[in-house]
Structures are given as structure tokens and as C-alpha cells.
Design an enzyme around this catalytic site. Structure first.
Site, PDB file in Angstrom:
ATOM      1  N   CYS A  54      32.735  10.065  52.913  1.00 32.50           N
ATOM      2  CA  CYS A  54      31.699  10.967  52.401  1.00 32.50           C
ATOM      3  C   CYS A  54      30.476  10.993  53.321  1.00 32.50           C
ATOM      4  CB  CYS A  54      31.285  10.585  50.984  1.00 32.50           C
ATOM      5  SG  CYS A  54      32.457  11.133  49.737  1.00 32.50           S
TER       6      CYS A  54
ATOM      7  N   TYR B 151      25.827  10.229  47.610  1.00 35.68           N
ATOM      8  CA  TYR B 151      26.703   9.056  47.783  1.00 35.68           C
ATOM      9  C   TYR B 151      26.954   8.808  49.272  1.00 35.68           C
ATOM     10  CZ  TYR B 151      31.252   6.576  47.559  1.00 35.68           C
ATOM     11  OH  TYR B 151      32.299   5.697  47.744  1.00 35.68           O
TER      12      TYR B 151
HETATM   13  P1  NAD Z   1      35.103   0.540  41.523  1.00 38.64           P
HETATM   14  O1  NAD Z   1      34.051   1.331  40.822  1.00 38.64           O
HETATM   15  O2  NAD Z   1      36.396   0.325  40.825  1.00 38.64           O
HETATM   16  O3  NAD Z   1      34.517  -0.878  41.950  1.00 38.64           O
HETATM   17  C1  NAD Z   1      33.161  -1.089  42.230  1.00 38.64           C
HETATM   18  C2  NAD Z   1      32.721  -2.284  41.418  1.00 38.64           C
HETATM   19  O4  NAD Z   1      31.327  -2.542  41.672  1.00 38.64           O
HETATM   20  C3  NAD Z   1      32.836  -2.045  39.889  1.00 38.64           C
HETATM   21  O5  NAD Z   1      33.694  -2.983  39.294  1.00 38.64           O
HETATM   22  C4  NAD Z   1      31.409  -2.197  39.403  1.00 38.64           C
HETATM   23  O6  NAD Z   1      31.298  -2.814  38.123  1.00 38.64           O
HETATM   24  C5  NAD Z   1      30.796  -3.063  40.494  1.00 38.64           C
HETATM   25  N1  NAD Z   1      29.338  -2.980  40.443  1.00 38.64           N
HETATM   26  C6  NAD Z   1      28.582  -1.869  40.198  1.00 38.64           C
HETATM   27  N2  NAD Z   1      27.288  -2.222  40.135  1.00 38.64           N
HETATM   28  C7  NAD Z   1      27.230  -3.562  40.358  1.00 38.64           C
HETATM   29  C8  NAD Z   1      26.153  -4.495  40.395  1.00 38.64           C
HETATM   30  N3  NAD Z   1      24.894  -4.092  40.190  1.00 38.64           N
HETATM   31  N4  NAD Z   1      26.432  -5.790  40.646  1.00 38.64           N
HETATM   32  C9  NAD Z   1      27.731  -6.198  40.832  1.00 38.64           C
HETATM   33  N5  NAD Z   1      28.784  -5.373  40.785  1.00 38.64           N
HETATM   34  C10 NAD Z   1      28.534  -4.054  40.552  1.00 38.64           C
HETATM   35  O7  NAD Z   1      35.313   1.243  42.935  1.00 38.64           O
HETATM   36  P2  NAD Z   1      36.466   1.047  44.019  1.00 38.64           P
HETATM   37  O8  NAD Z   1      37.301   2.261  44.008  1.00 38.64           O
HETATM   38  O9  NAD Z   1      37.094  -0.284  43.855  1.00 38.64           O
HETATM   39  O10 NAD Z   1      35.598   1.079  45.362  1.00 38.64           O
HETATM   40  C11 NAD Z   1      35.185  -0.099  46.036  1.00 38.64           C
HETATM   41  C12 NAD Z   1      34.262   0.287  47.183  1.00 38.64           C
HETATM   42  O11 NAD Z   1      34.938   1.190  48.066  1.00 38.64           O
HETATM   43  C13 NAD Z   1      32.981   0.989  46.761  1.00 38.64           C
HETATM   44  O12 NAD Z   1      31.930   0.577  47.590  1.00 38.64           O
HETATM   45  C14 NAD Z   1      33.284   2.439  47.006  1.00 38.64           C
HETATM   46  O13 NAD Z   1      32.103   3.197  47.220  1.00 38.64           O
HETATM   47  C15 NAD Z   1      34.158   2.359  48.243  1.00 38.64           C
HETATM   48  N6  NAD Z   1      35.052   3.529  48.377  1.00 38.64           N
HETATM   49  C16 NAD Z   1      36.055   3.721  47.488  1.00 38.64           C
HETATM   50  C17 NAD Z   1      36.891   4.825  47.629  1.00 38.64           C
HETATM   51  C18 NAD Z   1      38.031   5.075  46.674  1.00 38.64           C
HETATM   52  O14 NAD Z   1      38.746   6.068  46.839  1.00 38.64           O
HETATM   53  N7  NAD Z   1      38.274   4.230  45.686  1.00 38.64           N
HETATM   54  C19 NAD Z   1      36.684   5.732  48.678  1.00 38.64           C
HETATM   55  C20 NAD Z   1      35.628   5.513  49.551  1.00 38.64           C
HETATM   56  C21 NAD Z   1      34.826   4.397  49.412  1.00 38.64           C
END
Ligand code: NAD
Length: 333
Positions: free
Chosen positions: A133, A159
Site C-alpha cells: 500500500c 495506511y
Molecule cells: P492482524 O490484524 O491479524 O494482526 C495485527 C495484530 O496487531 C492484531 O492481532 C492486533 O490485535 C494487534 N495489535 C493492534 N494494536 C495493537 C497494540 N496497540 N498493541 C499490541 N498489539 C496490537 O493483521 P495481519 O494480517 O496478521 O497483519 C500483520 C502485519 O502485516 C500488519 O502490520 C499488517 O499491516 C501487515 N500486512 C498485512 C497484510 C495482509 O494481507 N494480511 C498485507 C500487508 C501488510
């Protein structure tokens, strides 16, 4: 195991996974355990669908600096060897467009404080999960963008801007404190145990749910006309990429994603075919996001990484899991 650390007789490699209650973090904890690490997981929630494999799981809000310090510090006063920072306030396009302030506020605080704690306390290796993104919108058929193509910056949403800023925070701290920083720009990732309803789910899970709930010959609603192009990376491939990148010498951001680019319509067709249903599509206005994607994977492939799962094979693993969740939730008989 914690007792062993307190006695100072600890010889395994130690890792902290931030966001270990989330989709990718939960799978990563499992993988690091298989690889022989002692793992601490941190999140504000526990994994939703199965028990964590972490040796130590802590509920900590990483927006708070003191919680970041607690997260990286072991019982013997030393710090973990490796930090995998995957915690973020995030979701699919619907969430990204409706929660701009939460994303800009919460994820920046997590990244600024976590990077600062890790670097200043002496962590040696730091992984940051960024996203494609960070790139501008692309026209269909455009040649692949490589990592340098993120500048001049024009992300499509807040984002992406947050991720771009947090990449720079991590790199600046890495330079000053001699911390090896590895940054992955993930493309869409999907698989079992990902969020599948509630507003934060991403397109593959949402479409699996809609198809699971539709009768054979039925219709499902999608945002936009279905021509937007994306690639979807199966969770096992993403985890392999994270582990390979973390232990490589590759500095600067690295795209990780499958090179199989498909339209949203083709994604629906794949899910419908795996489900064995005839499904038609009704377009509705909604936050579609960018029109097209096409990224170079030369950097991650230089490490020998290749996506093992094509879309059909990944959906064959994912659809039955979403179907089971729909049954358990009483959405279908
Ligand atoms: P997810 O939302 O399942 O996991 C993120 C976790 O962060 C959640 O469990 C949430 O509770 C935790 N979190 C949020 N705020 C928090 C805080 N204040 N303190 C501690 N923990 C906190 O997302 P995901 O799909 O597992 O993604 C993981 C990472 O990869 C993220 O950084 C996301 O931006 C990045 N990402 C994911 C994708 C995708 O397709 N899934 C694509 C690009 C980037």
C-alpha cells in the site's frame, strides 16, 4: 523455559513476535517454534482460532513505551535476539477507508515506540511488516514496479503513508544503533485462521464467506466492477519469505508476494470453483482501492524464495476453513 532464562542458562535463540494474536503473527510464532526458538508473543488480544505456540504470551498495548520495553526484555534482564514487528491497527479496504485516524494514531505509536525500545535496548535484528500500500495506484498492464518505485511517494490511502513513515523510522534507528533492520512489503496475504468477518477481513476471506453462505446458482455482492487487479499470497509462502528475509543481508524494503496477478472477478471464480458452486456477481459501490498492481519480486527471489501455492491451491486450503467457521457461527446449516 522462562525459569531456564532466569537462571541464565539459556542457549536457544529468542524472538519477540509483536501482533502474535493476529493472523500472520500467530502463524509466524508456530514457525519460529518449529525452527527451535524460544518465542514471546505480544498482542492486545489472544489468537482467536487456536492456542498460541509461544512459550510466553503477554497481553500488552504496544502504543505504550513501557510496554515495548517489557516486551523486548527477558527475565534475565537481557533482550530478545530478534524482534518481528507485525502489530498494527489494520484490516481490509473497508476498514482502511473508515478508520484513517485510528490507523495513523495507533500504528504510528506502536512503530515509533517499538523501534525505539528495540534499538536503544540493544536488539540485534528487527523485522518490520510494511505493505505494498506504500505504492501509488497503477494502470492495468503497467510493467512491474520495484522497491525504489515507492518514491516519489503517492500512496492511495493513509495506511500506506503510515507504513512508509514507519519504514523510515525503522531504517533511521537501524543506522544510528547498528540494528539490522529487515523490511517486507507484503502483498495481500490469506489462509486459514485469518479474520473472516466483522469488517476487518480482506477480500479472499470475505469472498470465501460470501460463497460459503450463497446457494448453488446464487449471487454475491462485490465492491466495484471486479476488474481491480491484485495478487494473493498464501500464508505459508509469506511466513517462508519473512524467515528468509530476516536472516538475509538484504537491506531496505523487499516486496513479498505471489506473481500471479488476478482480477477480483477471477478471485470469485476460483473460490466458486473450489466450492463447487455456480455463483454470479452483483457489483455495488464501495472502497475498491487501487485499480491495479504489478510488483517486481526480484529482491526476495534473489534469496531463492518462490510462491509455492498458486491461488487455486491456496483457496483449496482456505475455503474449507472459512466454511467450517460459517457453520460454527450458525450462518449456514
Ligand atoms: P492482524 O490484524 O491479524 O494482526 C495485527 C495484530 O496487531 C492484531 O492481532 C492486533 O490485535 C494487534 N495489535 C493492534 N494494536 C495493537 C497494540 N496497540 N498493541 C499490541 N498489539 C496490537 O493483521 P495481519 O494480517 O496478521 O497483519 C500483520 C502485519 O502485516 C500488519 O502490520 C499488517 O499491516 C501487515 N500486512 C498485512 C497484510 C495482509 O494481507 N494480511 C498485507 C500487508 C501488510
Amino acid at each position: 523455559m522462562i525459569h531456564t532464562i532466569e537462571k541464565g542458562r539459556f542457549h536457544m535463540k529468542t524472538a519477540l513476535v509483536c501482533g502474535a494474536g493476529g493472523f500472520i503473527g500467530h502463524h509466524l510464532v508456530r514457525r519460529l517454534k518449529k525452527d527451535g526458538y524460544w518465542v514471546r508473543g505480544v498482542d492486545i488480544k489472544r489468537p482467536e482460532f487456536s492456542k498460541t505456540a509461544a512459550d510466553d504470551f503477554r497481553l500488552l498495548d504496544l502504543r505504550e513505551p513501557r510496554n515495548c520495553t517489557k516486551a523486548v526484555t527477558l527475565a534475565n534482564g537481557q533482550v530478545v535476539d530478534e524482534v518481528y514487528q507485525l502489530a498494527a491497527d489494520m484490516g481490509g479496504m473497508g476498514f482502511i477507508h473508515s478508520a484513517e485516524c485510528e490507523i495513523m494514531h495507533n500504528s504510528v505509536l506502536i512503530n515509533v515506540h517499538m523501534t525505539h525500545a528495540a534499538a536503544t535496548l540493544g536488539v540485534k535484528r528487527y523485522f518490520f511488516s510494511s505493505s505494498v500500500c506504500v505504492y501509488r495506484d497503477m494502470a492495468p498492464g503497467e510493467p512491474p514496479l520495484d522497491e525504489a518505485g515507492a518514491y516519489p511517494a503517492q500512496p492511495d490511502n493513509e495506511y500506506g503513508w503510515e507504513k512508509l513513515y514507519s519504514e523510515r523510522v525503522a531504517m533511521a534507528y537501524g543506522r544510528r544503533y547498528g540494528m539490522a533492520v529487515r523490511i517486507a512489503r507484503f502483498e495481500n496475504c490469506y489462509g486459514p485462521e485469518g479474520t473472516w468477518r466483522g469488517g476487518r477481513e480482506k477480500a479472499p476471506a470475505a469472498i470465501c464467506r460470501k460463497v460459503a453462505c450463497a446457494p448453488d446458482g446464487g449471487e454475491i455482492e462485490i465492491w466495484g466492477d471486479g476488474t481491480a487487479v491484485r495478487s494473493y499470497t498464501y500464508i505459508d509462502d509469506m511466513i517462508e519469505g519473512i524467515v528468509m528475509l530476516m536472516h538475509s543481508d538484504l537491506e531496505g524494503p523487499v516486496n513479498i508476494g505471489s506473481s500471479q496477478y488476478v482480477t477480483v472477478r477471477e478471485l470469485v471464480e476460483t473460490v466458486a470453483s473450489v466450492a463447487g458452486k455456480r455463483i454470479s456477481i452483483r457489483s455495488t459501490p464501495g472502497p475498491v482501492g487501487v485499480r491495479s498492481r504489478n510488483f517486481s519480486h526480484a529482491r526476495i527471489e534473489s534469496l531463492g524464495w518462490r510462491a509455492e501455492y498458486d491461488l487455486r491451491r491456496g483457496i483449496e486450503q482456505t475455503y474449507p476453513w472459512v466454511l467450517e467457521q460459517c457453520r460454527k457461527a450458525g450462518l449456514i446449516p
